[in-house]
Design a protein around this motif. Structure first.
Motif, short mmCIF file in Angstrom:
data_model
loop_
_atom_site.label_atom_id
_atom_site.label_comp_id
_atom_site.label_asym_id
_atom_site.label_seq_id
_atom_site.Cartn_x
_atom_site.Cartn_y
_atom_site.Cartn_z
N SER A 1 -9.43 5.31 2.85
CA SER A 1 -9.15 6.74 2.89
C SER A 1 -8.77 7.20 4.29
CB SER A 1 -10.38 7.53 2.42
OG SER A 1 -11.42 7.38 3.38
N GLY A 2 -9.10 6.41 5.26
CA GLY A 2 -8.82 6.78 6.65
C GLY A 2 -9.84 7.74 7.21
N GLN A 3 -10.89 8.04 6.44
CA GLN A 3 -11.86 9.04 6.89
C GLN A 3 -13.03 8.44 7.65
OE1 GLN A 3 -12.68 11.11 3.23
NE2 GLN A 3 -11.14 12.67 3.68
N SER A 4 -13.18 7.16 7.57
CA SER A 4 -14.26 6.53 8.34
C SER A 4 -13.76 5.20 8.88
CB SER A 4 -15.51 6.34 7.47
OG SER A 4 -15.20 5.56 6.35
N ALA B 1 -15.92 -3.95 2.86
CA ALA B 1 -15.12 -3.02 2.05
C ALA B 1 -13.83 -2.63 2.77
CB ALA B 1 -15.94 -1.77 1.75
N PHE B 2 -13.92 -2.33 4.03
CA PHE B 2 -12.75 -1.86 4.77
C PHE B 2 -11.72 -2.96 4.97
CE2 PHE B 2 -15.32 1.64 7.18
CZ PHE B 2 -15.64 2.21 5.95
N SER B 3 -12.20 -4.20 5.03
CA SER B 3 -11.28 -5.30 5.31
C SER B 3 -10.73 -5.91 4.03
CB SER B 3 -12.00 -6.39 6.11
OG SER B 3 -13.01 -6.98 5.31
N MET C 1 -9.81 -14.52 0.59
CA MET C 1 -8.79 -13.73 1.24
C MET C 1 -7.81 -13.13 0.24
SD MET C 1 -7.49 -12.62 4.02
CE MET C 1 -5.92 -11.99 4.61
N ASP C 2 -7.68 -13.78 -0.94
CA ASP C 2 -6.73 -13.28 -1.92
C ASP C 2 -7.18 -11.96 -2.54
OD1 ASP C 2 -8.81 -14.59 -3.10
OD2 ASP C 2 -7.66 -15.24 -4.82
N GLN C 3 -8.33 -11.48 -2.19
CA GLN C 3 -8.78 -10.18 -2.68
C GLN C 3 -8.30 -9.05 -1.78
OE1 GLN C 3 -13.02 -10.41 -2.90
NE2 GLN C 3 -12.99 -12.38 -3.92
N ALA C 4 -7.52 -9.41 -0.82
CA ALA C 4 -7.23 -8.44 0.23
C ALA C 4 -6.05 -7.54 -0.06
CB ALA C 4 -6.99 -9.17 1.55
N GLY C 5 -5.41 -7.70 -1.19
CA GLY C 5 -4.19 -6.93 -1.43
C GLY C 5 -4.36 -5.43 -1.29
N ARG C 6 -5.45 -4.90 -1.82
CA ARG C 6 -5.64 -3.45 -1.77
C ARG C 6 -5.94 -2.94 -0.37
NH1 ARG C 6 -11.13 -2.46 -1.74
NH2 ARG C 6 -12.41 -4.30 -2.15
N GLN C 7 -6.14 -3.85 0.52
CA GLN C 7 -6.46 -3.45 1.88
C GLN C 7 -5.40 -3.94 2.85
OE1 GLN C 7 -9.05 -1.73 3.29
NE2 GLN C 7 -9.50 -1.06 1.22
N ALA C 8 -4.17 -3.86 2.45
CA ALA C 8 -3.12 -4.48 3.25
C ALA C 8 -3.09 -3.96 4.68
CB ALA C 8 -1.78 -4.26 2.59
N GLU C 9 -3.37 -2.72 4.86
CA GLU C 9 -3.26 -2.17 6.19
C GLU C 9 -4.24 -2.83 7.15
OE1 GLU C 9 -2.37 2.12 8.09
OE2 GLU C 9 -3.83 2.04 6.50
N ASN C 10 -5.40 -3.13 6.62
CA ASN C 10 -6.39 -3.77 7.47
C ASN C 10 -6.04 -5.21 7.79
OD1 ASN C 10 -8.00 -1.54 7.78
ND2 ASN C 10 -9.08 -1.92 5.85
N PHE D 1 0.85 -1.18 0.00
CA PHE D 1 0.00 0.00 0.00
C PHE D 1 0.89 1.23 0.00
CE2 PHE D 1 0.62 -1.07 4.39
CZ PHE D 1 0.73 0.13 5.06
N PRO D 2 0.35 2.34 -0.48
CA PRO D 2 1.20 3.41 -0.96
C PRO D 2 1.50 4.54 0.02
CG PRO D 2 -1.02 3.78 -1.69
CD PRO D 2 -1.05 2.55 -0.86
N HIS D 3 1.40 4.33 1.30
CA HIS D 3 1.70 5.48 2.16
C HIS D 3 2.64 5.06 3.29
CE1 HIS D 3 -1.58 3.81 4.60
NE2 HIS D 3 -2.24 3.74 3.48
N ASP D 4 3.79 4.69 2.90
CA ASP D 4 4.79 4.28 3.86
C ASP D 4 5.29 5.48 4.65
OD1 ASP D 4 7.74 2.18 3.59
OD2 ASP D 4 6.53 2.81 5.28
N GLU D 5 5.64 5.23 5.90
CA GLU D 5 6.10 6.33 6.74
C GLU D 5 7.46 6.86 6.31
OE1 GLU D 5 5.83 5.19 10.84
OE2 GLU D 5 3.93 4.18 10.46
N ASP D 6 8.28 6.02 5.71
CA ASP D 6 9.59 6.50 5.32
C ASP D 6 9.62 6.97 3.86
OD1 ASP D 6 9.54 4.22 3.84
OD2 ASP D 6 11.19 3.23 4.88
N GLY D 7 8.44 7.07 3.25
CA GLY D 7 8.37 7.67 1.93
C GLY D 7 8.76 6.77 0.79
N THR D 8 8.97 5.52 1.04
CA THR D 8 9.40 4.64 -0.05
C THR D 8 8.26 4.24 -0.97
OG1 THR D 8 9.07 2.72 1.34
CG2 THR D 8 11.29 3.68 1.28
#
Lengths: 242, 107
Positions: free
Chosen positions: A184-187, A219-221, A34-43, A10-17
């Motif tokens: 998005s982190g908004q909800s 959706a979130f997971s 479960m293999d659909q979960a790539g886009r939701q790695a953070e969750n 996922f695209p928002h690493d803390e060290d900017g990579t």
């Protein structure tokens, strides 16, 4: 996809990579979907770390996996580098739990959760029927009963987790009543219980897959299986198809 | 995470209150715990008193703390005397205070 190794980014690493790789795992170790979960790695941080079997923080796991993925890409070794990390999480989780895989662990967690709900339901109804339950004014008794059953089940789950596998939460095998944020982190939503690839929600009411809560859970997971846990006395639990 | 019944945060404290309201004075047996680790009335109320540290108003206000501890003691005593409804009513009052709710409980 079964048996393949996935890398979730996922695209928002803390060290900017911008390419933080959380974990790789064998799809066979997760329930279907479960293999659909790539886009939701953070969750899936919880599950990812659990698969690795480390007791370290999720950040540590993420850095480890990033390093591992880069090494694999550089060497051309591809998916073989980390393919074995998710095969088992044993020898055993916990002294009494006796689970060797995430599937087994998920089943044990669900069985416990169901039992806690059933026992709390019976105890509460019995107490209330004898006139020994102090209800608050202004809140429907059924709602109050539901809230207390929720509380009992959470408390017993946390106690079990604390004893058997160093507790629940980020970087553990399960999460009890923890935030599940939108991409998005908004909800956010707060599922009662999450194990890798599965969300359990304890309720007295019937919920359908069309309810906003269930839609958000999914959706979130990133497509977790969702089971509505209900006391056996009310008809029992059921899972919802996407 | 503490390997005990002591609440780890505010929500966990309220969840322990639910345990007390639903089960006290006799709690369900946990098959993964040794006999001396099973939740008892004494253990539950000790954990509730210790867990008050998670509530900032209680930490700041000694009179509020004294009031809450007094109510917890009162509830524990009522459970020991098998006055379940009285005890539960007091527990709901404590729960209301710590949630900041003004909703009174039914007797």
């Amino acid at each position: 996809m079964i048996g393949e190794t996935l890398f979730m980014t996922f695209p928002h690493d803390e060290d900017g990579t911008k390419d933080r790789v959380l974990e790789s795992f064998r799809v066979a170790d997760y329930p279907p979907g479960m293999d659909q979960a790539g886009r939701q790695a953070e969750n899936w941080l919880l599950g990812a770390t659990a698969v690795i079997g480390l007791g370290h923080s999720a950040w540590t796991a993420g850095r480890w996996a990033t390093s591992l993925a880069r090494s694999a890409q550089a060497s051309g070794a591809g998916s073989t580098a980390a393919a074995t990390s998710g095969e088992f999480i044993g020898p055993l989780i916990g002294s009494r739990t006796q689970a060797q895989t995430l599937q087994e662990f998920s089943q044990v967690a669900y069985a416990n959760y169901q039992r806690y709900a059933d026992e709390a339901w019976v105890a509460t109804i019995t107490r209330a029927s004898k006139g020994n339950f102090a209800f608050k004014r202004g809140l429907h008794p059924r709602t109050q009963i539901g809230n207390h059953i929720d509380g009992v089940a959470r408390k017993r789950l946390r106690r079990w987790a604390a004893r058997e596998f160093q507790g629940e939460g980020a970087g553990r095998f399960m999460a009890v009543n923890r935030y599940l944020r939108s991409p998005s982190g908004q909800s956010y939503r707060i599922p009662d219980l999450r194990v890798p690839g599965h969300i359990f929600d304890l309720t007295l009411a019937l919920k359908t897959g069309a309810s906003s809560q269930i839609l958000d859970f999914r959706a979130f997971s990133g497509g977790a299986h969702i089971t509505v846990v209900r006391p056996q006395g009310l008809g029992g639990s059921y899972s919802l198809l996407p | 995470m503490s390997d005990s019944w002591e609440p780890v945060n505010k929500q966990d404290w309220h969840d322990l209150v639910s345990m007390v309201l639903v089960y006290a004075p006799d709690f369900p047996e946990e098959d993964y715990l040794e006999p001396h680790e099973q939740l008892t009335l004494k253990m539950a109320f000790a954990a509730l008193r210790t867990g008050l540290k998670h509530f900032a108003p209680v930490r700041r206000d000694s009179s509020l703390r004294a009031r809450v501890v007094g109510l917890l003691n009162q509830a524990e005593k009522a459970y020991r005397e098998d006055r379940i409804l009285d005890a539960g009513t007091v527990m709901q009052e404590v729960d209301d205070i710590l949630r900041g709710s003004k909703t009174p409980t039914l007797h």
